[in-house]
Design a protein around this motif. Structure first.
Motif, PDB file in Angstrom:
ATOM      1  N   LEU A  32       1.918   5.456  -3.202  1.00  0.00           N
ATOM      2  CA  LEU A  32       0.516   5.865  -3.250  1.00  0.00           C
ATOM      3  C   LEU A  32      -0.289   4.577  -3.419  1.00  0.00           C
ATOM      4  CD1 LEU A  32       2.229   8.273  -4.899  1.00  0.00           C
ATOM      5  CD2 LEU A  32      -0.057   9.228  -5.021  1.00  0.00           C
ATOM      6  N   MET A  33      -1.124   4.288  -2.419  1.00  0.00           N
ATOM      7  CA  MET A  33      -1.898   3.048  -2.449  1.00  0.00           C
ATOM      8  C   MET A  33      -3.372   3.424  -2.438  1.00  0.00           C
ATOM      9  SD  MET A  33      -1.014  -0.116   0.104  1.00  0.00           S
ATOM     10  CE  MET A  33       0.696  -0.523  -0.133  1.00  0.00           C
ATOM     11  N   GLN A  74       1.298   2.918  -6.665  1.00  0.00           N
ATOM     12  CA  GLN A  74       2.264   3.661  -7.473  1.00  0.00           C
ATOM     13  C   GLN A  74       3.444   4.014  -6.589  1.00  0.00           C
ATOM     14  OE1 GLN A  74       1.105   7.492  -9.179  1.00  0.00           O
ATOM     15  NE2 GLN A  74       3.288   7.823  -9.600  1.00  0.00           N
ATOM     16  N   ASN A  76       7.219   6.026  -6.469  1.00  0.00           N
ATOM     17  CA  ASN A  76       8.295   6.849  -7.005  1.00  0.00           C
ATOM     18  C   ASN A  76       9.499   6.589  -6.114  1.00  0.00           C
ATOM     19  OD1 ASN A  76       6.926   8.195  -9.171  1.00  0.00           O
ATOM     20  ND2 ASN A  76       5.853   9.426  -7.632  1.00  0.00           N
TER      21      ASN A  76
END
Lengths: 98, 291
Positions: A32-33, A74, A76
């Motif tokens: 997630l950018m 972020q 994951n």
């Protein structure tokens, strides 16, 4: 599981889009950018594979030699290899700059 | 060698199975109509996975996109099979239930809203145990509510298939669309082998598994409605057809007497042959039995 964070305060170029690519599947990860809310770029990683902090650091050091956007990243991760990580990051950048 | 007319259309098709969960959902909606609800940037993740040392996913493996199909209001719920086997946890379950309930509310307000469920799932997420079981119960209750107003269309494209609690959701859907690659069943092959032994079910025998759980068998038995090729266009066309058809006069799961009779007439003294069962069940008039 391990949480890893990095800061790249020297990165300045403003970004105004966000991007989401990838899936937290075996050997893969999601990114997630989005525009950073603070100075510089910030990276936050949640990985299910422990003990690869230095490898992650090397990947992001290299990534930020080519990319200068002030983003908050972020990740994951479910065991993506460094090569896949870079490809996913580049894919996210491609979405940001479309 | 590379003359275009020699390339079979199956080779040049746009595969649906190769798309991830989000792209699958987007591919079924009319262009430019989709709005994702509770997307990854809302960061509603599973609070239970990190406690158990598992990296979560920002959308919990459940993608909900509201939009239009065939210019009619619709919501697509897509499970990401690559994340934790598409399993249903507290968050993904709540997202599906909320999406279905909103569609029911819209339908009751005079805007019939179809739901399309793209199920690639092993069922309840074991790490979230009871919350996952509750989620399945809620999803089924919400489907039963919505299907009185608008069609609930389940698509099992593969390759994960649809098993466990979510196979019940497929069972109470208005229509089920499958590909030849897809599988649908209550207990997955590994679970049956683990619980009843390899003599009962050999989970490494792919021919056996597809003869029982495979899309072709399910459609031929009348437990699913359409067998389509793994192609974005063909799956989208099937979904469109059922959205336009509206809710069926009678749902499969309402045909209690029919299925009671069928099950009662099975001879369990010997191993049931999948092909024979196909013929036996398609002789009785059922919707979707013949393709």
């Amino acid at each position: 599981m391990e949480k890893i964070e990095f800061d790249y305060p020297a990165v300045r170029r403003r970004i105004n889009k966000r991007a989401h690519v990838g899936v937290v599947g075996s050997g893969d990860m999601e990114v997630l950018m989005e525009p950073s809310t603070t100075e510089g770029a910030h990276v936050s990683i949640t990985t299910s594979v422990n003990g690869f902090g230095e490898t992650w650091k090397a990947v992001f050091d290299r990534f930020f030699t080519k990319f200068d956007g002030a983003v908050s990243i972020q990740i994951n991760d479910a065991g993506a290899t460094p090569g896949s990580v870079l490809l996913r990051l580049e894919q996210a950048v491609e979405v940001l700059e479309q | 060698m590379s003359e275009p007319h020699l390339t079979p259309s199956f080779v040049s098709r746009k595969s649906f199975i190769e798309l991830d969960g989000r792209a699958r959902a987007q591919s079924l909606l009319d262009k430019g109509t989709g709005t994702e609800l509770v997307g990854p940037f809302d960061r509603v993740e599973s609070p239970w996975l990190p406690i158990q040392g598992i990296a979560p996913q920002a959308d919990d493996g459940c993608i909900v996109i509201k939009g239009r199909i065939a210019d009619k209001p619709a919501v697509v719920v897509s499970l990401e099979g690559a994340f934790q086997g598409g399993s249903i946890g507290e968050v993904s379950g709540a997202k599906i239930t909320a999406a279905l309930d909103l569609a029911t509310r819209d339908s009751q307000a005079g805007r019939p809203t179809a739901a399309v469920l793209l199920l690639e799932t092993g069922g309840v997420r074991l790490q979230e145990a009871n919350l996952g079981l509750v989620a399945v119960a809620e999803v089924i209750a919400s489907i039963l509510e919505l299907r009185q107003h608008a069609p609930v269309i389940t698509v099992v494209a593969g390759t994960v298939g649809c098993f466990g609690g979510m196979s019940l959701a497929a069972g109470v859907s208005s229509y089920v669309v499958m590909t030849r690659e897809a599988r649908l069943g209550l207990n997955g092959p590994e679970v049956i082998e683990q619980e009843s032994g390899v003599e009962e079910f050999d989970a490494s025998d792919r021919a056996l598994i597809w003869a029982i759980h495979g899309g072709e068998q399910r459609v031929s038995m009348g437990l699913a409605d359409a067998l389509v090729q793994d192609s974005i266009d063909k799956i989208a066309a099937a979904v469109c057809k059922y959205v336009l058809a509206g809710k069926p006069t009678q749902h499969r799961s309402e045909q209690i007497e029919l299925y009671r009779e069928r099950i009662a007439s099975l001879d369990t003294s010997q191993q049931i042959n999948p092909l024979a069962l196909r013929e036996q069940w398609t002789t009785v008039e059922s919707k979707g039995g013949v393709r």
